[in-house]
Motif scaffolding. Structure first.
Motif, PDB file in Angstrom:
ATOM      1  N   LEU A  97       1.081  -1.020   0.122  1.00  0.00           N
ATOM      2  CA  LEU A  97       0.117   0.059  -0.046  1.00  0.00           C
ATOM      3  C   LEU A  97       0.984   1.368   0.081  1.00  0.00           C
ATOM      4  CD1 LEU A  97      -2.632   1.291  -0.118  1.00  0.00           C
ATOM      5  CD2 LEU A  97      -2.652   0.878   2.522  1.00  0.00           C
ATOM      6  N   GLY A  98       1.707   1.166   0.685  1.00  0.00           N
ATOM      7  CA  GLY A  98       2.990   2.502   0.774  1.00  0.00           C
ATOM      8  C   GLY A  98       3.436   2.623  -0.778  1.00  0.00           C
ATOM      9  N   ASN A  99       3.728   1.317  -1.467  1.00  0.00           N
ATOM     10  CA  ASN A  99       4.299   1.548  -2.822  1.00  0.00           C
ATOM     11  C   ASN A  99       3.306   2.260  -3.622  1.00  0.00           C
ATOM     12  OD1 ASN A  99       6.713   0.266  -2.008  1.00  0.00           O
ATOM     13  ND2 ASN A  99       6.322  -1.680  -3.016  1.00  0.00           N
ATOM     14  N   ALA A 100       1.957   1.651  -3.528  1.00  0.00           N
ATOM     15  CA  ALA A 100       0.863   2.361  -4.147  1.00  0.00           C
ATOM     16  C   ALA A 100       0.647   4.033  -4.290  1.00  0.00           C
ATOM     17  CB  ALA A 100      -0.377   1.684  -3.970  1.00  0.00           C
ATOM     18  N   HIS A 101       0.869   4.420  -2.721  1.00  0.00           N
ATOM     19  CA  HIS A 101       0.986   5.636  -2.479  1.00  0.00           C
ATOM     20  C   HIS A 101       2.078   6.471  -3.354  1.00  0.00           C
ATOM     21  CE1 HIS A 101      -2.696   5.267  -0.078  1.00  0.00           C
ATOM     22  NE2 HIS A 101      -1.920   4.849   1.038  1.00  0.00           N
ATOM     23  N   LYS A 102       2.950   5.754  -3.141  1.00  0.00           N
ATOM     24  CA  LYS A 102       4.516   6.449  -3.868  1.00  0.00           C
ATOM     25  C   LYS A 102       4.100   6.644  -5.255  1.00  0.00           C
ATOM     26  CE  LYS A 102       7.763   3.553  -4.264  1.00  0.00           C
ATOM     27  NZ  LYS A 102       7.994   3.279  -5.755  1.00  0.00           N
ATOM     28  N   ASP A 103       3.660   5.389  -5.829  1.00  0.00           N
ATOM     29  CA  ASP A 103       3.515   5.806  -7.235  1.00  0.00           C
ATOM     30  C   ASP A 103       2.297   6.625  -7.609  1.00  0.00           C
ATOM     31  OD1 ASP A 103       5.191   3.522  -7.732  1.00  0.00           O
ATOM     32  OD2 ASP A 103       3.721   2.005  -7.732  1.00  0.00           O
ATOM     33  N   ARG A 104       1.272   6.663  -6.857  1.00  0.00           N
ATOM     34  CA  ARG A 104       0.256   7.883  -7.105  1.00  0.00           C
ATOM     35  C   ARG A 104       0.965   9.269  -6.955  1.00  0.00           C
ATOM     36  NH1 ARG A 104      -5.212   6.633  -6.539  1.00  0.00           N
ATOM     37  NH2 ARG A 104      -5.346   8.767  -6.944  1.00  0.00           N
ATOM     38  N   ALA A 105       1.731   9.409  -5.995  1.00  0.00           N
ATOM     39  CA  ALA A 105       2.527  10.838  -5.633  1.00  0.00           C
ATOM     40  C   ALA A 105       3.436  11.175  -6.911  1.00  0.00           C
ATOM     41  CB  ALA A 105       3.527  10.607  -4.716  1.00  0.00           C
ATOM     42  N   LEU A 106       4.134  10.150  -7.506  1.00  0.00           N
ATOM     43  CA  LEU A 106       4.934  10.272  -8.545  1.00  0.00           C
ATOM     44  C   LEU A 106       4.220  10.724  -9.807  1.00  0.00           C
ATOM     45  CD1 LEU A 106       7.489   7.380  -8.374  1.00  0.00           C
ATOM     46  CD2 LEU A 106       7.938   9.689  -7.911  1.00  0.00           C
ATOM     47  N   GLN A 107       2.839  10.246 -10.186  1.00  0.00           N
ATOM     48  CA  GLN A 107       2.115  10.571 -11.014  1.00  0.00           C
ATOM     49  C   GLN A 107       1.118  11.808 -11.036  1.00  0.00           C
ATOM     50  OE1 GLN A 107      -0.253   6.893 -11.545  1.00  0.00           O
ATOM     51  NE2 GLN A 107       1.480   5.675 -11.874  1.00  0.00           N
ATOM     52  N   THR A 108       1.226  12.529  -9.795  1.00  0.00           N
ATOM     53  CA  THR A 108       0.413  13.459  -9.288  1.00  0.00           C
ATOM     54  C   THR A 108       1.102  14.857  -9.408  1.00  0.00           C
ATOM     55  OG1 THR A 108      -0.826  12.065  -7.958  1.00  0.00           O
ATOM     56  CG2 THR A 108      -1.106  14.740  -7.467  1.00  0.00           C
ATOM     57  N   ARG A 109       0.386  15.715 -10.293  1.00  0.00           N
ATOM     58  CA  ARG A 109       1.229  17.110 -10.309  1.00  0.00           C
ATOM     59  C   ARG A 109       1.011  18.032  -9.452  1.00  0.00           C
ATOM     60  NH1 ARG A 109       1.333  18.507 -17.015  1.00  0.00           N
ATOM     61  NH2 ARG A 109       2.467  16.564 -17.557  1.00  0.00           N
ATOM     62  N   ASN A 110      -0.439  18.073  -8.487  1.00  0.00           N
ATOM     63  CA  ASN A 110      -0.757  18.955  -7.712  1.00  0.00           C
ATOM     64  C   ASN A 110      -0.030  18.722  -6.477  1.00  0.00           C
ATOM     65  OD1 ASN A 110      -2.721  19.411  -5.279  1.00  0.00           O
ATOM     66  ND2 ASN A 110      -3.774  20.559  -6.853  1.00  0.00           N
ATOM     67  N   GLU A 111       0.577  19.754  -6.057  1.00  0.00           N
ATOM     68  CA  GLU A 111       1.816  19.475  -4.981  1.00  0.00           C
ATOM     69  C   GLU A 111       0.904  18.915  -3.627  1.00  0.00           C
ATOM     70  OE1 GLU A 111       5.022  22.261  -2.828  1.00  0.00           O
ATOM     71  OE2 GLU A 111       3.931  23.061  -4.171  1.00  0.00           O
ATOM     72  N   GLN A 112      -0.157  19.532  -3.134  1.00  0.00           N
ATOM     73  CA  GLN A 112      -0.903  19.241  -1.961  1.00  0.00           C
ATOM     74  C   GLN A 112      -1.380  17.589  -2.139  1.00  0.00           C
ATOM     75  OE1 GLN A 112      -4.097  22.040  -1.303  1.00  0.00           O
ATOM     76  NE2 GLN A 112      -2.900  23.344  -0.173  1.00  0.00           N
ATOM     77  N   GLN A 113      -1.910  17.256  -3.018  1.00  0.00           N
ATOM     78  CA  GLN A 113      -2.237  15.842  -3.207  1.00  0.00           C
ATOM     79  C   GLN A 113      -1.131  14.976  -3.309  1.00  0.00           C
ATOM     80  OE1 GLN A 113      -4.683  15.491  -6.817  1.00  0.00           O
ATOM     81  NE2 GLN A 113      -6.393  16.430  -5.935  1.00  0.00           N
ATOM     82  N   ARG A 114      -0.061  15.396  -4.035  1.00  0.00           N
ATOM     83  CA  ARG A 114       1.201  14.796  -4.022  1.00  0.00           C
ATOM     84  C   ARG A 114       1.972  14.825  -2.636  1.00  0.00           C
ATOM     85  NH1 ARG A 114       3.649  17.348  -7.712  1.00  0.00           N
ATOM     86  NH2 ARG A 114       4.832  18.759  -6.473  1.00  0.00           N
ATOM     87  N   ASN A 115       1.827  15.546  -1.884  1.00  0.00           N
ATOM     88  CA  ASN A 115       2.424  15.484  -0.460  1.00  0.00           C
ATOM     89  C   ASN A 115       1.651  14.787   0.503  1.00  0.00           C
ATOM     90  OD1 ASN A 115       4.613  17.104  -1.061  1.00  0.00           O
ATOM     91  ND2 ASN A 115       3.611  19.179  -0.305  1.00  0.00           N
ATOM     92  N   ARG A 116       0.300  14.663   0.211  1.00  0.00           N
ATOM     93  CA  ARG A 116      -0.533  13.613   0.970  1.00  0.00           C
ATOM     94  C   ARG A 116      -0.203  12.165   0.710  1.00  0.00           C
ATOM     95  NH1 ARG A 116      -4.672  17.511   0.104  1.00  0.00           N
ATOM     96  NH2 ARG A 116      -5.595  16.379  -1.624  1.00  0.00           N
ATOM     97  N   PHE A 117       0.095  12.082  -0.823  1.00  0.00           N
ATOM     98  CA  PHE A 117       0.374  10.647  -0.928  1.00  0.00           C
ATOM     99  C   PHE A 117       1.780  10.213  -0.367  1.00  0.00           C
ATOM    100  CE2 PHE A 117      -2.590  10.968  -4.858  1.00  0.00           C
ATOM    101  CZ  PHE A 117      -3.274   9.977  -4.403  1.00  0.00           C
ATOM    102  N   TRP A 118       2.627  11.032  -0.386  1.00  0.00           N
ATOM    103  CA  TRP A 118       3.760  11.005   0.244  1.00  0.00           C
ATOM    104  C   TRP A 118       4.081  10.455   1.899  1.00  0.00           C
ATOM    105  CZ3 TRP A 118       7.176   9.620  -3.126  1.00  0.00           C
ATOM    106  CH2 TRP A 118       7.402  10.182  -4.433  1.00  0.00           C
ATOM    107  N   LEU A 119       3.089  11.464   2.530  1.00  0.00           N
ATOM    108  CA  LEU A 119       2.975  11.035   3.918  1.00  0.00           C
ATOM    109  C   LEU A 119       2.274   9.884   4.203  1.00  0.00           C
ATOM    110  CD1 LEU A 119       2.164  14.751   5.030  1.00  0.00           C
ATOM    111  CD2 LEU A 119       4.126  13.571   5.165  1.00  0.00           C
TER     112      LEU A 119
END
Length: 293
Positions: A73-95
């Motif tokens: 699940l962490g890997n899935a969130h990481k992949d979503r972060a790499l594919q997301t341009r919106n900075e706030q959404q990306r940071n949520r996925f990273w966290l």
């Protein structure tokens, strides 16, 4: 999910059996009930299997004490972060990714899983430019397995990032030199790691060691000709060599190759918005000046 089709076939088998027993009405009702159950299960599970996030979130919900679903699940969130341009959404996925990795590494598990959780967690912190948290994760992974190539190379990345973030720190050259040692250890463990060669080239170029840096970039591209980072970095190095060259012929050859490389890099990854386009402009302008266009 692989059981859904066999279940449907089983339902048809029930119909055939019912007909054979001359109880078609009862058999039909049983078959319809089974088909309804199969359809319901199929719909529910297809919702779960629609992407990695929902799949592993469901696995975590069903088995919260198992570390592997948390890792994936962490890997899935990481992949979503790499594919997301919106900075706030990306940071949520990273966290969200770091939380899952922390859970995975805190649970009793085998060394392989714990190593992956540590390395991936460090990688997320490195993406967030938080070297103070990334470096200890990689070092802990290396303590568990001194030959774990991914953690060795990532520790080199963390040290190189620290050096780039601290341009006036007197320890900068020491950090770069240490990063080179870890890159070499990682490449000794995994000689075909093109990321390792590409990043080794960056570290050597930071120290002004252009010839070994060029060899490292070319080895990275030999292993993966579509590694756009090494294409761009090698183009930058050739531009620098051209600027230092006193030979018009050599200057033209270096610039022509640099232009070809950076153009190829931009075709592979057009999203490069700063360094690659800037290198292309500088190379083209210099080629026009020396008459090599």
């Amino acid at each position: 999910r692989r059981a859904y089709l066999p279940l449907a076939l089983a339902c048809m088998g029930i119909v055939a059996l019912g007909a054979h027993l001359r109880r078609p009405l009862r058999a039909s009702w049983v078959a319809l009930a089974c088909l309804g159950i199969a359809a319901s299960l199929s719909h529910d599970r297809n919702q779960v299997w629609q992407d990695d996030d929902t799949l592993w979130a469901d696995a975590v919900m069903r088995a919260p004490q198992m570390p592997r679903p948390h890792l994936y699940l962490g890997n899935a969130h990481k992949d979503r972060a790499l594919q997301t341009r919106n900075e706030q959404q990306r940071n949520r996925f990273w966290l969200a990714a770091t939380r899952e990795y922390e859970i995975a590494r805190s649970m009793p598990s085998d060394d392989d899983l714990r190593l992956r959780a540590l390395n991936n967690q460090g990688g997320v912190y490195l993406e967030l430019r938080d070297v103070d948290q990334a470096e200890p994760a990689f070092r802990q992974a290396i303590l568990i397995d001194p030959h774990y190539a991914d953690a060795l190379i990532n520790l080199g990345n963390a040290l190189l990032t620290r050096a780039k973030q601290s341009s006036s720190d007197p320890r900068r050259a020491q950090w770069i030199a240490e990063s080179i040692l870890y890159y070499k250890r990682g490449l000794n463990a995994e000689p075909n790691n093109y990321f390792g060669f590409g990043n080794l080239g960056v570290a050597m170029q930071e120290l002004g060691q252009l010839a070994p840096a060029e060899r490292a970039y070319r080895q990275a591209l030999f292993l993966n000709p579509r590694h756009f980072g090494s294409l761009t970095n090698l183009a930058a190095l050739l531009l620098r060599r051209a600027q230092q060259s006193e030979s018009s012929k050599e200057k033209t050859e270096l610039l022509a190759e640099a232009r070809r490389l950076v153009q190829q890099s931009l075709v592979i990854n057009p999203a490069q918005r700063t360094e690659a386009p800037q290198i292309l402009r500088l190379v083209s302008d210099m080629l026009d000046t020396v008459g090599g266009a």
